[in-house]
Design a protein around this motif. Sequence first.
Motif, mmCIF file in Angstrom:
data_model
loop_
_atom_site.group_PDB
_atom_site.id
_atom_site.type_symbol
_atom_site.label_atom_id
_atom_site.label_comp_id
_atom_site.label_asym_id
_atom_site.label_seq_id
_atom_site.Cartn_x
_atom_site.Cartn_y
_atom_site.Cartn_z
ATOM 1 N N LEU A 126 39.209 42.058 49.403
ATOM 2 C CA LEU A 126 38.643 43.552 50.548
ATOM 3 C C LEU A 126 40.372 43.521 51.246
ATOM 4 C CD1 LEU A 126 36.585 39.413 52.745
ATOM 5 C CD2 LEU A 126 35.814 42.001 51.403
ATOM 6 N N PHE A 171 32.082 35.538 51.322
ATOM 7 C CA PHE A 171 33.500 35.868 51.712
ATOM 8 C C PHE A 171 34.233 34.458 51.711
ATOM 9 C CE2 PHE A 171 30.444 38.221 53.322
ATOM 10 C CZ PHE A 171 30.731 39.956 53.074
ATOM 11 N N PHE A 218 26.268 36.761 49.297
ATOM 12 C CA PHE A 218 27.477 36.653 49.463
ATOM 13 C C PHE A 218 28.491 36.108 49.677
ATOM 14 C CE2 PHE A 218 26.209 41.279 48.649
ATOM 15 C CZ PHE A 218 26.842 42.175 49.973
ATOM 16 N N LEU A 242 35.321 38.848 48.315
ATOM 17 C CA LEU A 242 33.903 39.073 47.966
ATOM 18 C C LEU A 242 33.484 39.048 46.581
ATOM 19 C CD1 LEU A 242 31.322 39.451 49.214
ATOM 20 C CD2 LEU A 242 31.795 41.586 49.161
ATOM 21 N N SER A 253 28.960 32.387 53.917
ATOM 22 C CA SER A 253 28.194 32.768 52.956
ATOM 23 C C SER A 253 26.990 32.919 53.550
ATOM 24 C CB SER A 253 27.690 32.279 51.787
ATOM 25 O OG SER A 253 27.300 30.791 52.404
#
Length: 207
Positions: free
Chosen positions: A93, A60, A58, A84, A33
């Motif tokens: 993703l 992930f 963001f 995400l 992140s």
Amino acid sequence: MKTFDTPAIVLAGLFLTVSATSASAATIDYVLSGFATGDYTVLGDPTAVAQDFDDIHFRFVFAGDLPGADVGGDDIVPIDSGRLRVDGVTGHLVLPATEIFGVDPLDGEAAFGRVGMSGFVPTVRFGGPGLDGYDGSTSVARTPVRADFMKPFRVRVDGETVQVTIDDFTHAHFAAFAVPEPTSWALMTVGFLGAGATLRRRRALAA
């Protein structure tokens, strides 16, 4: 009545011991992140133009299989899926079949990438003192890292594929969590319920 105390405690301990032993991890979730700056483009739309974003959070999450394989002397973990989350919106993703967690052979830092003809090619590289020697196979607490996105990536959101390029990723953190199998969760739940019932019975008999 006190003769029931010891068996009850033994049974409660047995429930929990069996449950904990059975709760082996089937997968591991890697979380990366931070705040991203870059641009994105909606693919499949000939009129779409790149849109810039600046300092957006963001998060992930990559799910990896255990155990990892050994390729070229580096411990790697195959990645099953990734998602995400940006401003409350989650996308999946688009990952290649060979996406893995591994170690960049050039600098020894942890990375996500793929296996090519020349070996492991990182697409997202991250590292720091807290990850020295980390091979991707165990849980690790939330740790500050440096993160470099070396290539664009794609994410599916609301039926559309979006290509994202990250130019800068700041205040980055990495963490990993071992995830028990669904059957292990069930065994753990049965264990706790069984222990609770046994102890309740002990209290009732003691009364």
